[in-house]
Write an enzyme that holds these catalytic residues in place. Structure first.
Site, PDB file in Angstrom:
ATOM      1  N   LYS A 145      46.968 -39.179 -29.751  1.00 53.24           N
ATOM      2  CA  LYS A 145      46.453 -40.005 -30.978  1.00 53.24           C
ATOM      3  C   LYS A 145      47.007 -39.863 -32.284  1.00 53.24           C
ATOM      4  CE  LYS A 145      42.337 -36.704 -31.099  1.00 53.24           C
ATOM      5  NZ  LYS A 145      43.449 -36.171 -29.219  1.00 53.24           N
ATOM      6  N   ARG A 205      33.892 -36.093 -33.307  1.00 58.66           N
ATOM      7  CA  ARG A 205      33.827 -34.984 -32.325  1.00 58.66           C
ATOM      8  C   ARG A 205      33.112 -34.935 -31.063  1.00 58.66           C
ATOM      9  NH1 ARG A 205      39.255 -33.567 -34.088  1.00 58.66           N
ATOM     10  NH2 ARG A 205      40.095 -32.322 -31.944  1.00 58.66           N
ATOM     11  N   ARG A 212      55.581 -29.158 -28.395  1.00 63.30           N
ATOM     12  CA  ARG A 212      55.687 -30.369 -29.260  1.00 63.30           C
ATOM     13  C   ARG A 212      55.606 -29.722 -30.960  1.00 63.30           C
ATOM     14  NH1 ARG A 212      49.555 -32.877 -31.359  1.00 63.30           N
ATOM     15  NH2 ARG A 212      48.717 -30.412 -30.582  1.00 63.30           N
ATOM     16  N   ARG A 238      52.245 -25.812 -34.350  1.00 64.57           N
ATOM     17  CA  ARG A 238      50.751 -25.164 -34.160  1.00 64.57           C
ATOM     18  C   ARG A 238      50.517 -23.885 -33.865  1.00 64.57           C
ATOM     19  NH1 ARG A 238      47.694 -30.521 -34.358  1.00 64.57           N
ATOM     20  NH2 ARG A 238      46.363 -29.535 -33.465  1.00 64.57           N
ATOM     21  N   ARG A 268      40.658 -26.320 -26.031  1.00 64.25           N
ATOM     22  CA  ARG A 268      40.925 -26.769 -27.196  1.00 64.25           C
ATOM     23  C   ARG A 268      39.782 -27.671 -25.779  1.00 64.25           C
ATOM     24  NH1 ARG A 268      45.788 -27.272 -29.652  1.00 64.25           N
ATOM     25  NH2 ARG A 268      45.583 -29.498 -30.109  1.00 64.25           N
TER      26      ARG A 268
HETATM   27  P1  AP5 Z   1      49.657 -36.118 -30.471  1.00 67.19           P
HETATM   28  O1  AP5 Z   1      50.013 -37.834 -30.866  1.00 67.19           O
HETATM   29  O2  AP5 Z   1      50.151 -34.966 -31.414  1.00 67.19           O
HETATM   30  O3  AP5 Z   1      48.736 -35.739 -29.368  1.00 67.19           O
HETATM   31  P2  AP5 Z   1      46.691 -35.734 -30.192  1.00 67.19           P
HETATM   32  O4  AP5 Z   1      45.761 -36.282 -29.194  1.00 67.19           O
HETATM   33  O5  AP5 Z   1      47.128 -35.951 -32.174  1.00 67.19           O
HETATM   34  O6  AP5 Z   1      46.906 -33.927 -30.633  1.00 67.19           O
HETATM   35  P3  AP5 Z   1      46.084 -33.170 -31.359  1.00 67.19           P
HETATM   36  O7  AP5 Z   1      46.498 -32.124 -30.483  1.00 67.19           O
HETATM   37  O8  AP5 Z   1      46.588 -33.403 -32.346  1.00 67.19           O
HETATM   38  O9  AP5 Z   1      44.749 -33.003 -31.043  1.00 67.19           O
HETATM   39  P4  AP5 Z   1      43.522 -32.274 -31.367  1.00 67.19           P
HETATM   40  O10 AP5 Z   1      42.163 -33.444 -31.297  1.00 67.19           O
HETATM   41  O11 AP5 Z   1      43.315 -30.989 -30.809  1.00 67.19           O
HETATM   42  O12 AP5 Z   1      44.128 -31.917 -33.070  1.00 67.19           O
HETATM   43  P5  AP5 Z   1      43.411 -32.253 -34.308  1.00 67.19           P
HETATM   44  O13 AP5 Z   1      44.777 -31.663 -35.390  1.00 67.19           O
HETATM   45  O14 AP5 Z   1      42.668 -33.786 -34.813  1.00 67.19           O
HETATM   46  O15 AP5 Z   1      50.947 -35.440 -28.967  1.00 67.19           O
HETATM   47  C1  AP5 Z   1      51.054 -34.771 -28.664  1.00 67.19           C
HETATM   48  C2  AP5 Z   1      52.471 -34.351 -28.514  1.00 67.19           C
HETATM   49  O16 AP5 Z   1      52.407 -35.342 -27.139  1.00 67.19           O
HETATM   50  C3  AP5 Z   1      53.719 -34.765 -28.928  1.00 67.19           C
HETATM   51  O17 AP5 Z   1      54.972 -33.376 -28.760  1.00 67.19           O
HETATM   52  C4  AP5 Z   1      54.198 -35.978 -28.878  1.00 67.19           C
HETATM   53  O18 AP5 Z   1      55.307 -35.501 -29.061  1.00 67.19           O
HETATM   54  C5  AP5 Z   1      53.906 -36.203 -27.174  1.00 67.19           C
HETATM   55  N1  AP5 Z   1      53.559 -37.467 -26.616  1.00 67.19           N
HETATM   56  C6  AP5 Z   1      52.665 -38.695 -27.615  1.00 67.19           C
HETATM   57  N2  AP5 Z   1      52.493 -39.248 -26.822  1.00 67.19           N
HETATM   58  C7  AP5 Z   1      53.478 -38.614 -25.607  1.00 67.19           C
HETATM   59  C8  AP5 Z   1      54.059 -39.824 -24.182  1.00 67.19           C
HETATM   60  N3  AP5 Z   1      53.514 -40.842 -24.258  1.00 67.19           N
HETATM   61  N4  AP5 Z   1      54.941 -39.174 -23.515  1.00 67.19           N
HETATM   62  C9  AP5 Z   1      55.369 -38.184 -23.974  1.00 67.19           C
HETATM   63  N5  AP5 Z   1      55.234 -37.557 -24.718  1.00 67.19           N
HETATM   64  C10 AP5 Z   1      54.086 -38.316 -25.836  1.00 67.19           C
HETATM   65  O19 AP5 Z   1      42.243 -30.909 -34.413  1.00 67.19           O
HETATM   66  C11 AP5 Z   1      42.520 -29.459 -34.184  1.00 67.19           C
HETATM   67  C12 AP5 Z   1      41.803 -28.495 -34.938  1.00 67.19           C
HETATM   68  O20 AP5 Z   1      41.280 -28.885 -35.939  1.00 67.19           O
HETATM   69  C13 AP5 Z   1      40.671 -29.025 -33.790  1.00 67.19           C
HETATM   70  O21 AP5 Z   1      40.488 -28.478 -32.546  1.00 67.19           O
HETATM   71  C14 AP5 Z   1      39.014 -28.732 -34.440  1.00 67.19           C
HETATM   72  O22 AP5 Z   1      39.559 -27.078 -34.473  1.00 67.19           O
HETATM   73  C15 AP5 Z   1      39.091 -28.408 -35.706  1.00 67.19           C
HETATM   74  N6  AP5 Z   1      38.702 -30.223 -36.117  1.00 67.19           N
HETATM   75  C16 AP5 Z   1      39.408 -31.697 -35.961  1.00 67.19           C
HETATM   76  N7  AP5 Z   1      38.512 -32.309 -36.748  1.00 67.19           N
HETATM   77  C17 AP5 Z   1      37.563 -31.749 -36.121  1.00 67.19           C
HETATM   78  C18 AP5 Z   1      35.477 -32.365 -36.246  1.00 67.19           C
HETATM   79  N8  AP5 Z   1      36.094 -33.366 -36.017  1.00 67.19           N
HETATM   80  N9  AP5 Z   1      34.693 -31.862 -36.561  1.00 67.19           N
HETATM   81  C19 AP5 Z   1      34.819 -30.602 -35.909  1.00 67.19           C
HETATM   82  N10 AP5 Z   1      36.354 -29.921 -36.308  1.00 67.19           N
HETATM   83  C20 AP5 Z   1      37.355 -30.589 -36.096  1.00 67.19           C
END
Ligand code: AP5
Length: 405
Positions: A208, A283, A317, A349, A360
């Site tokens: 994402k 979410r 990552r 992270r 998660r």
């Molecule tokens: P990356 O792009 O980093 O993946 P992502 O889908 O963004 O994953 P996240 O782990 O960041 O999502 P998340 O939802 O857990 O985290 P968030 O920060 O929102 O890609 C991942 C890896 O794959 C990278 O190394 C990349 O290079 C690689 N990659 C990408 N595409 C590829 C491909 N095609 N082939 C190979 N490799 C590839 O949330 C963190 C925390 O915040 C949550 O756990 C929660 O506690 C809180 N939070 C956030 N939003 C909310 C909300 N709305 N409500 C409540 N709590 C929330």
């Protein structure tokens, strides 16, 4: 920096256009075909159509664009012409780098006129009859996916007439390019009604953040990540900052109100006015309803990736603490631990430990996945299925295609 890409089919007069702009407006020409010819020569081969094609195949579709980006960066001129745009990568890869500084002029000429012009050149491989010419051209159109490349055109110039008529039309376009605020021209000319408010969804590690960032650059819109907003607060030495920092290591969702508040504040800033892509919100069903009351979302991009692949990706990552750029097993930084884009330090992270990732993913399947059906039913969901391993560039191309871009 202004970069003009000249695209068009064989015989459309791309070279004349490039030369005219270069002479009159002081642009430096960087020619993809010449670079490829030079590589073929350096390999000790004769410059034939077959050797050119084989060399391109040998090194893959992106290598020429990477050389071109280097040349542009090294050039002392701030005005560059790129030609001929054959594969969409020749356009998309520099576009990713230079964004709205780059615009494309498509030179259009009817098949009959092109055939007439080409058959008169007196070269050995000039087309001899119109039917064979049309057949060959149809094949090339498909092989090189010209339809896609040409769809990025910001300006179209018809060159069925004579040189004088062409020059008048080019001067007209150049007036617009000279005056243009690149950010305003980008995409809005090509897709005047294109959607500009997106959500990107998918399990943790589905990409994402990676693709939201690229799409935001591509469309000159803002990327807002709820996770990044929370991590920014977590860095503050306040009671709230410390609480959030701790909660983030658990992998559970934080308070709906807190996250929506942060998001609302961010979206009210000036840089969100041209559109945005939200990553990480909503979410759960409650957040979806809250969002719907406030914002009319155009499209929801859903990256459908297996948990197994997500776990594999997250184990590799790293992220830049300064500009938030994301790196992984498949896109490592050039210097270990340093961000390619801003030189900032890369970190792992805290919630990327296997046990936390599993929590998660569980939270995602229990609370976030049910939202997909709501967006599927109202026709906003754009699903990108990623079976097995697919390089980030390929996924990005699939996203653009699915969005009709
Ligand atoms: P990356 O792009 O980093 O993946 P992502 O889908 O963004 O994953 P996240 O782990 O960041 O999502 P998340 O939802 O857990 O985290 P968030 O920060 O929102 O890609 C991942 C890896 O794959 C990278 O190394 C990349 O290079 C690689 N990659 C990408 N595409 C590829 C491909 N095609 N082939 C190979 N490799 C590839 O949330 C963190 C925390 O915040 C949550 O756990 C929660 O506690 C809180 N939070 C956030 N939003 C909310 C909300 N709305 N409500 C409540 N709590 C929330």
């Amino acid at each position: 920096m202004k970069i003009i890409c000249i695209a068009g089919l064989i015989g459309s007069g791309k070279d004349e256009v490039a030369k005219y702009i270069s002479d009159k407006y002081g642009y430096e020409i960087i020619d993809y075909a010449n670079i490829l010819r030079e590589i073929v020569r350096n390999e000790g081969l004769e410059v034939t159509r077959e050797n050119l094609q084989n060399t391109r195949l040998k090194y893959g579709n992106t290598f020429l664009a990477e050389i071109v980006i280097k040349k542009i960066k090294e050039s002392e001129k701030q005005k560059i012409i790129l030609t001929p745009m054959r594969r969409s990568e020749d356009y998309l890869i520099p576009k990713k780098e230079f964004g709205s500084n780059m615009q494309m002029i498509l030179v259009e000429v009817s098949a009959k006129v092109r055939f007439k012009r080409l058959s008169k050149r007196g070269r050995e491989n000039d087309p001899k009859d119109f039917t064979t010419f049309k057949k060959q051209e149809k094949r090339e159109f498909e092989i090189f996916n010209f339809k896609k490349t040409f769809s990025y055109a910001d300006f179209k110039v018809n060159n069925n007439g004579n040189m004088n008529q062409l020059r008048i039309k080019i001067d007209d376009v150049m007036k617009k390019i000279d005056k243009s605020e690149p950010e305003v021209l980008l995409r809005q000319i090509v897709h005047p009604h294109s959607p500009r408010k997106f959500i990107i969804m998918g399990p943790q590690g589905s990409g994402k953040g990676t693709h939201a960032e690229r799409l935001a650059k591509e469309m000159s819109i803002l990327h807002v990540s709820s996770g990044d907003l929370l991590r920014d607060v977590a860095q503050q030495n306040t009671k709230q900052g410390k609480e959030i920092k701790h909660l983030l290591t658990t992998g559970k969702l934080l308070s709906d109100e807190l996250v929506f508040d942060l998001l609302k504040k961010r979206l009210s800033k000036k840089d969100a006015s041209k559109g945005y892509i939200i990553d990480g919100f909503p979410r759960n069903i409650k957040q979806t309803k809250t969002l719907e009351k406030t914002i009319e979302i155009d499209k929801v991009i859903y990256l459908n990736v297996s948990d197994k692949e997500c776990l594999r990706r997250l184990s590799g990552r790293t992220q830049c603490e300064k500009c938030k750029a994301i790196y992984g097993n498949e896109n490592q930084p050039k210097i270990k631990g340093k961000c390619d884009q801003c030189g900032g330090s890369l970190y792992v992270r805290e919630d990327d430990k296997e046990s936390v990732i599993k929590t998660r993913l569980k939270v995602y399947h229990d609370q976030t996945e049910p939202i997909l059906d709501l967006y599927r039913k109202n026709g906003k969901l754009v699903e990108i299925k990623i079976n097995g391993i697919k390089q980030p560039d390929e996924v990005f191309t699939d996203i653009l295609k699915a969005l009709g871009m």
